[in-house]
Motif scaffolding. Sequence first.
Motif, PDB file in Angstrom:
ATOM      1  N   MET A  87       0.853  -1.178   0.000  1.00 55.75           N
ATOM      2  CA  MET A  87       0.000   0.000   0.000  1.00 55.75           C
ATOM      3  C   MET A  87       0.898   1.240   0.000  1.00 55.75           C
ATOM      4  O   MET A  87       2.037   1.193   0.490  1.00 55.75           O
ATOM      5  CB  MET A  87      -0.893   0.000   1.232  1.00 55.75           C
ATOM      6  CG  MET A  87      -1.934  -1.114   1.250  1.00 55.75           C
ATOM      7  SD  MET A  87      -3.235  -0.861   0.033  1.00 55.75           S
ATOM      8  CE  MET A  87      -4.183   0.448   0.836  1.00 55.75           C
ATOM      9  N   ASN A 226       0.195  -2.284  -9.446  1.00 57.65           N
ATOM     10  CA  ASN A 226       0.246  -2.000  -8.012  1.00 57.65           C
ATOM     11  C   ASN A 226      -0.809  -2.818  -7.285  1.00 57.65           C
ATOM     12  O   ASN A 226      -1.571  -3.569  -7.914  1.00 57.65           O
ATOM     13  CB  ASN A 226       0.079  -0.504  -7.732  1.00 57.65           C
ATOM     14  CG  ASN A 226      -1.228   0.045  -8.283  1.00 57.65           C
ATOM     15  OD1 ASN A 226      -2.281  -0.571  -8.136  1.00 57.65           O
ATOM     16  ND2 ASN A 226      -1.180   1.207  -8.907  1.00 57.65           N
ATOM     17  N   VAL A 227      -0.852  -2.684  -5.974  1.00 60.09           N
ATOM     18  CA  VAL A 227      -1.737  -3.522  -5.180  1.00 60.09           C
ATOM     19  C   VAL A 227      -3.203  -3.276  -5.514  1.00 60.09           C
ATOM     20  O   VAL A 227      -4.027  -4.209  -5.476  1.00 60.09           O
ATOM     21  CB  VAL A 227      -1.458  -3.314  -3.674  1.00 60.09           C
ATOM     22  CG1 VAL A 227      -1.895  -1.925  -3.219  1.00 60.09           C
ATOM     23  CG2 VAL A 227      -2.134  -4.400  -2.833  1.00 60.09           C
ATOM     24  N   ASP A 228      -3.576  -2.047  -5.882  1.00 56.70           N
ATOM     25  CA  ASP A 228      -4.964  -1.778  -6.238  1.00 56.70           C
ATOM     26  C   ASP A 228      -5.357  -2.476  -7.541  1.00 56.70           C
ATOM     27  O   ASP A 228      -6.460  -3.028  -7.659  1.00 56.70           O
ATOM     28  CB  ASP A 228      -5.196  -0.271  -6.372  1.00 56.70           C
ATOM     29  CG  ASP A 228      -5.258   0.423  -5.020  1.00 56.70           C
ATOM     30  OD1 ASP A 228      -5.737  -0.210  -4.057  1.00 56.70           O
ATOM     31  OD2 ASP A 228      -4.813   1.575  -4.918  1.00 56.70           O
ATOM     32  N   ILE A 229      -4.456  -2.461  -8.521  1.00 60.72           N
ATOM     33  CA  ILE A 229      -4.726  -3.150  -9.783  1.00 60.72           C
ATOM     34  C   ILE A 229      -4.860  -4.646  -9.543  1.00 60.72           C
ATOM     35  O   ILE A 229      -5.786  -5.300 -10.066  1.00 60.72           O
ATOM     36  CB  ILE A 229      -3.607  -2.849 -10.806  1.00 60.72           C
ATOM     37  CG1 ILE A 229      -3.676  -1.384 -11.238  1.00 60.72           C
ATOM     38  CG2 ILE A 229      -3.704  -3.783 -12.015  1.00 60.72           C
ATOM     39  CD1 ILE A 229      -2.537  -0.950 -12.134  1.00 60.72           C
ATOM     40  N   TYR A 231      -5.733  -6.151  -6.775  1.00 61.57           N
ATOM     41  CA  TYR A 231      -6.966  -6.389  -6.011  1.00 61.57           C
ATOM     42  C   TYR A 231      -8.186  -6.359  -6.925  1.00 61.57           C
ATOM     43  O   TYR A 231      -9.028  -7.277  -6.886  1.00 61.57           O
ATOM     44  CB  TYR A 231      -7.085  -5.331  -4.915  1.00 61.57           C
ATOM     45  CG  TYR A 231      -8.383  -5.386  -4.149  1.00 61.57           C
ATOM     46  CD1 TYR A 231      -8.548  -6.280  -3.102  1.00 61.57           C
ATOM     47  CD2 TYR A 231      -9.446  -4.534  -4.473  1.00 61.57           C
ATOM     48  CE1 TYR A 231      -9.749  -6.339  -2.392  1.00 61.57           C
ATOM     49  CE2 TYR A 231     -10.632  -4.582  -3.775  1.00 61.57           C
ATOM     50  CZ  TYR A 231     -10.778  -5.487  -2.739  1.00 61.57           C
ATOM     51  OH  TYR A 231     -11.971  -5.546  -2.051  1.00 61.57           O
ATOM     52  N   HIS A 232      -8.318  -5.323  -7.733  1.00 61.12           N
ATOM     53  CA  HIS A 232      -9.510  -5.193  -8.580  1.00 61.12           C
ATOM     54  C   HIS A 232      -9.559  -6.266  -9.673  1.00 61.12           C
ATOM     55  O   HIS A 232     -10.651  -6.735 -10.032  1.00 61.12           O
ATOM     56  CB  HIS A 232      -9.567  -3.795  -9.187  1.00 61.12           C
ATOM     57  CG  HIS A 232      -9.870  -2.724  -8.187  1.00 61.12           C
ATOM     58  ND1 HIS A 232     -11.048  -2.676  -7.483  1.00 61.12           N
ATOM     59  CD2 HIS A 232      -9.130  -1.669  -7.738  1.00 61.12           C
ATOM     60  CE1 HIS A 232     -11.047  -1.640  -6.661  1.00 61.12           C
ATOM     61  NE2 HIS A 232      -9.889  -1.013  -6.797  1.00 61.12           N
ATOM     62  N   ASN A 289      -7.171  -8.621   1.911  1.00 56.90           N
ATOM     63  CA  ASN A 289      -6.940  -7.383   2.655  1.00 56.90           C
ATOM     64  C   ASN A 289      -5.684  -6.744   2.052  1.00 56.90           C
ATOM     65  O   ASN A 289      -4.581  -7.278   2.188  1.00 56.90           O
ATOM     66  CB  ASN A 289      -6.724  -7.693   4.132  1.00 56.90           C
ATOM     67  CG  ASN A 289      -6.494  -6.444   4.969  1.00 56.90           C
ATOM     68  OD1 ASN A 289      -6.148  -5.387   4.449  1.00 56.90           O
ATOM     69  ND2 ASN A 289      -6.678  -6.572   6.267  1.00 56.90           N
ATOM     70  N   ARG A 290      -5.848  -5.631   1.377  1.00 61.89           N
ATOM     71  CA  ARG A 290      -4.726  -5.046   0.645  1.00 61.89           C
ATOM     72  C   ARG A 290      -3.533  -4.711   1.538  1.00 61.89           C
ATOM     73  O   ARG A 290      -2.391  -4.723   1.090  1.00 61.89           O
ATOM     74  CB  ARG A 290      -5.194  -3.800  -0.108  1.00 61.89           C
ATOM     75  CG  ARG A 290      -5.876  -4.126  -1.426  1.00 61.89           C
ATOM     76  CD  ARG A 290      -6.498  -2.912  -2.078  1.00 61.89           C
ATOM     77  NE  ARG A 290      -7.780  -2.590  -1.470  1.00 61.89           N
ATOM     78  CZ  ARG A 290      -8.636  -1.703  -1.957  1.00 61.89           C
ATOM     79  NH1 ARG A 290      -8.303  -1.025  -3.051  1.00 61.89           N
ATOM     80  NH2 ARG A 290      -9.778  -1.470  -1.370  1.00 61.89           N
TER      81      ARG A 290
END
Length: 315
Positions: A87, A226-229, A231-232, A289-290
């Motif tokens: 994150m 990145n972690v958001d990419i 995750y989604h 959980n990111r």
Amino acid sequence: MSRILMFPEPFPDEDFRSIIFRYHVRSANADFSESKFELFGTTSYKQTVFPRRLNYLLGKLPIGSTLSKELLLYNHTWYGLYKVFYMPERFNRTLKIINGESGRKSEFDGFSHRMAQSILSKDIKYCPVCVNEDEEMYGEAYVHRGDQIDFLISCPQHNVLLENKCAECGEAYAHSESGILLRSKYCGCGSKMKIVRVGSSGEIVKFQCEIYNDLVILRERHLDVNVDILYHQLIGYLYREKYIGITGKIHKKILIKDFLTHYSIEKLNGINISKDNISTNHFRTQFLNRVSMSNFIGFYLLLIRFLESSLQKFF
């Protein structure tokens, strides 16, 4: 602060710790702690997986040096891989530790968390064939960054067993606590490193190499993943495979059960994943959980392969 007169040019895929040791070998310093003090302003012997006080080192490099923080971190450590899973808040904290702006040394060692699955080895490993080739080409041995993945038992390039200690005397080839690394293909006892070939067609060895290649891909894509990419993308695939219901609830027990059916115990153990650990309530609460995804990098790589046939297709 006076600059040093020379600093080794890094070799291809050389581990950062190896670059520091080669500086020590070239210096007139009798003790490794003297070299650490010259480069980092600290008398610690220990060689850490990721740099500490890197800004101090950059300020000490010879005038005209083209080495940069980005080159050292992304070309000579596995920092890029962790950057993908961190994150932004943790990424910023780790940069401060690396730069020498924070004293929280346990924040970014690659394996500090109790439940974390090991990615980086605590023991420095060598491929005997790489050592031979490096001595012929460069005149000296060095630590290859790629060989330091914890679950790898063989060199991905040469299919020979990786070694961390002498087969004859049992002495470790490298000592992170003292900073002293291997200098040639011969142990201090005089015995030569042994080359033990493994079958490249072996299922577990082949599987380890495939996961290793996925790690390299993610490490090299740190600028656009990145972690958001991650995750989604995972959420999208879980919806597609009906592991997420119409209310948005993730059917974690069913997913983990299917995951464990898909992968054999041998494959899971082959990359340091414990079936018992990922079957626990604690793991299920941490799942997706990111903040904690960096603790389970190996699991998420396998999950990607479970949901899609390859990392490339996943993206």
